[in-house]
Design an enzyme around this catalytic site. Sequence first.
Site, PDB file in Angstrom:
ATOM      1  N   ILE A 151     -17.710 -47.224  -5.616  1.00 33.29           N
ATOM      2  CA  ILE A 151     -17.275 -47.513  -7.219  1.00 33.29           C
ATOM      3  C   ILE A 151     -18.014 -46.297  -7.989  1.00 33.29           C
ATOM      4  O   ILE A 151     -19.180 -45.900  -7.901  1.00 33.29           O
ATOM      5  CB  ILE A 151     -17.567 -48.791  -7.740  1.00 33.29           C
ATOM      6  CG1 ILE A 151     -19.027 -49.325  -7.763  1.00 33.29           C
ATOM      7  CG2 ILE A 151     -16.591 -49.788  -6.964  1.00 33.29           C
ATOM      8  CD1 ILE A 151     -19.336 -50.630  -8.004  1.00 33.29           C
ATOM      9  N   ASP A 152     -17.137 -46.079  -9.171  1.00 35.40           N
ATOM     10  CA  ASP A 152     -17.705 -44.890 -10.213  1.00 35.40           C
ATOM     11  C   ASP A 152     -18.974 -45.325 -10.639  1.00 35.40           C
ATOM     12  O   ASP A 152     -19.492 -46.460 -10.697  1.00 35.40           O
ATOM     13  CB  ASP A 152     -17.048 -44.983 -11.169  1.00 35.40           C
ATOM     14  CG  ASP A 152     -15.444 -44.306 -10.929  1.00 35.40           C
ATOM     15  OD1 ASP A 152     -15.206 -43.778  -9.692  1.00 35.40           O
ATOM     16  OD2 ASP A 152     -14.536 -44.184 -11.704  1.00 35.40           O
ATOM     17  N   LYS A 153     -19.895 -44.293 -10.704  1.00 35.35           N
ATOM     18  CA  LYS A 153     -21.278 -44.355 -11.596  1.00 35.35           C
ATOM     19  C   LYS A 153     -21.292 -45.383 -12.589  1.00 35.35           C
ATOM     20  O   LYS A 153     -22.128 -46.319 -12.589  1.00 35.35           O
ATOM     21  CB  LYS A 153     -21.711 -42.917 -11.978  1.00 35.35           C
ATOM     22  CG  LYS A 153     -22.843 -43.002 -12.601  1.00 35.35           C
ATOM     23  CD  LYS A 153     -23.322 -41.457 -13.401  1.00 35.35           C
ATOM     24  CE  LYS A 153     -24.557 -41.827 -14.329  1.00 35.35           C
ATOM     25  NZ  LYS A 153     -24.726 -40.488 -14.641  1.00 35.35           N
TER      26      LYS A 153
END
Length: 341
Positions: A151-153
């Site tokens: 998942i994105d930062k």
Amino acid sequence: MTDNSLEYPAGLDQDFSLTVDAADAGKRLDAVLATHLEALSRNRIQSLIKSGDVTVGGAKIVEPKYRVNEGDALTLTLPQAEDPEPKGEDIPVTVVFEDEHLIVVDKPAGLVVHPGAGNWTGTLVNALIHHCGDSLSGIGGVKRPGIVHRIDKDTSGLLVVAKTDQAHKGLAAQFADHGRTGPLERAYSALVWGAPSGLKGTINANLARSQANRQKIAVVKTSGRQAITHWQVKERFGNAEQPALASLLECRLETGRTHQIRVHMAHIGHPLIGDDDYGSGFKTKANRLEEPLKSLVNGFHRQALHAGLLAFEHPVNGKTLRFESPYPADFANLLSGLQKF
């Protein structure tokens, strides 16, 4: 740290110096260095110059086309080489479940999943190497040991990581299938601007790297990769003056593309709150809000996206595991402020 540190040419000292002679006077800085440094490509030299690793007469020059003069003292300093294999770091991580085959963690917003350009340390992988020791699977490569999805930062929520090759293969197959034939489930909570028409819907729009900005993803008509997002309205927020201010959605993925939910929601006119990449045009809407909601929205410095549900079949014993993550504090506070609007 830039990518320059990842390669260190054999036989080349960390510091290289030369004095410009008459033959090189008037030439571009990058051209002169490339002539005298055959171990480095011209592109690499240009990158080093732009990174501030070259001085002329003691002054830092960051323009590759700078014209040198006879007698100029040039110095190029190579950054220290970095080991491409990530090391364990004592970074706190919330473990939701763990056995000898896999580990499920609740990732906070702001933590990068695996090392990459600009983030060679301080990642979830570094934390897991410290926590798990040598038990992480290497199938994903040395920089992504055990990683089967990400998942994105700046997205918070649940991730499963394999600790053995057997677990890695089993989990990877489930994520490649996206739950079409098995128990895999992934659900995200998203706070978006506006109110989508209807209570649920499906977005089927191909995604590819943006031609205008290669760091971003864009919807494309004739190329790219298929991306399907199913969304459902859980709650709407508004008042008499702004009846459709924002909505809480549950999003489920039928495919797993980079930035998929963020791009798809922006594509239908309802970008995520706090998403500066795909919803920057809504900043003026936030500034028109009254306090305290205005401060809550403007102080929310990430996309309002939380991976709150993760279910899958254990790749070794076959049991279905299901995990739910509560909203992190920043998401919960923003949701509360919208509910009071």
